[in-house]
Write a protein that holds these residues in place. Structure first.
Motif, PDB file in Angstrom:
ATOM      1  N   ALA A  28       5.835  -3.054   8.858  1.00  0.00           N
ATOM      2  CA  ALA A  28       5.278  -2.505   7.618  1.00  0.00           C
ATOM      3  C   ALA A  28       5.207  -0.987   7.693  1.00  0.00           C
ATOM      4  CB  ALA A  28       3.885  -3.091   7.370  1.00  0.00           C
ATOM      5  N   PRO A 249      -0.432  -6.680   1.605  1.00  0.00           N
ATOM      6  CA  PRO A 249      -0.075  -5.297   1.249  1.00  0.00           C
ATOM      7  C   PRO A 249      -1.144  -4.344   1.781  1.00  0.00           C
ATOM      8  CG  PRO A 249       0.040  -6.746  -0.674  1.00  0.00           C
ATOM      9  CD  PRO A 249      -0.605  -7.533   0.423  1.00  0.00           C
ATOM     10  N   GLU A 250      -0.740  -3.154   2.150  1.00  0.00           N
ATOM     11  CA  GLU A 250      -1.665  -2.171   2.723  1.00  0.00           C
ATOM     12  C   GLU A 250      -2.901  -1.973   1.857  1.00  0.00           C
ATOM     13  OE1 GLU A 250      -2.867   0.202   5.742  1.00  0.00           O
ATOM     14  OE2 GLU A 250      -0.831  -0.599   5.732  1.00  0.00           O
ATOM     15  N   ASP A 252      -4.522  -3.969   0.036  1.00  0.00           N
ATOM     16  CA  ASP A 252      -5.467  -5.094  -0.019  1.00  0.00           C
ATOM     17  C   ASP A 252      -6.188  -5.337   1.310  1.00  0.00           C
ATOM     18  OD1 ASP A 252      -4.570  -5.444  -2.590  1.00  0.00           O
ATOM     19  OD2 ASP A 252      -3.182  -7.072  -2.076  1.00  0.00           O
TER      20      ASP A 252
END
Length: 364
Positions: A28, A249-250, A252
């Motif tokens: 990521a 996702p970053e 969240d």
């Protein structure tokens, strides 16, 4: 400058789950930072440091480049590994190459996940792994001693010095104590060249169930007490939670963690603890192109710190301009720090401090 931590543990303790979460995090991060999984069993991840965002904002930098740490997923160990059981030989060869050991210990009860020893006991598991490492070290050193003794009797000073280093370590291992307990600080560099498995610093990662991720449990408390007695590091992590977080996702992740009563991810704590375990500190360079973090060991002097950026910086070192992180922020940048008299010009003997913002002067 590559620093790495080997992740070790018995089968079914969550070692691979933790490593997979680390490498998912690395994948990521690759969208923003130049870090990635190097090989199937090696992941390089950014070291979390909130100071970077602050410095980049003040310096109006176009991008941020954090420093990184490597994690190596080492082949699983079983009782008898020192004699080649399981993947013992591969395990021992891989672990010799790392700078520190992250020992994942199972601290959760789950009837659906079998334990290789039949019950959950993290202290016993820690002792199983350490015993195998001590046996391997002892075997390695005992093979060297007769030849060294013969040469020392013949007047070879280097062999005599080597023997003086090795004999107390052999005695400690025979007494059931790891090599690091018998190595004096003055002998640390010479001992490092012996590549002893039990001379490496250790971080215990207590893998707990989701409900205990914020507070730990009775199992992790026992491990924390052992770590304190040994002078080792200890962190609590839930590999199951980290696997979930890595897929989010970053944007969240923070909300998800807060819902579990966590301020940061277990992986962030493992990464920071691994960084501390290796005695590493960070200095920064700030400019319009980028704000960047650089890794050095504690006690590094300015020319060697400059050499981490480029060898020419070290060879042609003249001086460095240094501003502490707090002074840089208080002055809202270099100009303000200079006006406040907080910018220092330091020479070759300056020992770089964690958080220093540095500008090197050099001539090649």
């Amino acid at each position: 400058m590559g620093f790495n931590c080997g992740i070790v543990g018995l089968p079914n303790v969550g070692k691979s789950t933790l490593f997979n979460a680390l490498t998912a995090t690395a994948a990521a991060q690759a969208a923003n930072y130049p870090f990635c999984t190097i090989e199937p069993n090696v992941g390089r991840v950014a070291v979390p440091d909130p100071r970077l965002e602050v410095l980049a904002r003040i310096g109006k930098s176009a991008k941020i480049v954090p420093t990184s740490l490597e994690f190596v997923d080492i082949a699983g160990l079983v009782r008898g590994a020192s004699k080649g059981e399981g993947l013992g030989n591969q395990f021992l060869a891989n672990i010799r190459e790392v700078d520190a050991i992250v020992h994942v210990l199972r601290c959760f009860e789950d009837g659906d996940v079998t334990h290789v020893e039949g019950s959950v006991d993290p202290i016993r598991d820690a002792e199983t792994v350490e015993t195998e490492l001590m046996l391997a070290d002892l075997d390695s050193l005992e093979k060297r001693v007769p030849n060294l003794q013969k040469r020392a009797r013949g007047g070879d000073k280097e062999s005599a010095a080597q023997l003086a280093l090795i004999e107390p370590i052999v005695a400690a291992l025979q007494d059931g104590r790891p090599a690091r307990t018998a190595i004096r600080p003055a002998d640390a560099e010479a001992a490092r060249r012996l590549q002893l498995l039990t001379s490496k610093p250790v971080l215990y990662a207590c893998n707990v169930e989701e409900a205990a991720a914020a507070t730990g449990n009775a199992h992790s408390a026992r491990v924390a007490a052992r770590a304190k007695a040994e002078g080792a590091g200890c962190v609590i992590v839930s590999a199951a939670i980290e696997a979930e977080v890595a897929q989010l996702p970053e944007a969240d992740r923070a909300e998800f963690l807060q819902g579990l009563g966590l301020h940061d991810s277990g992986l962030d704590r493992v990464i920071r603890a691994g960084y501390d375990l290796l005695g590493l500190i960070t200095y920064f360079t700030v400019g319009p192109k980028e704000t960047r973090a650089w890794t050095i060991t504690q006690g590094t002097k300015a020319p060697q710190a400059a050499g981490v950026i480029h060898g020419d910086f070290e060879r042609g070192f003249i001086a460095c301009e240094a501003i502490s992180y707090d002074d840089y922020v208080a002055g809202n940048g270099e100009a303000g720090a200079r006006e406040a008299g907080r910018l220092r010009v330091e020479g070759r003997d300056y020992v770089v401090r964690d958080g220093d913002v540095l500008l090197f002067r050099f001539n090649v």
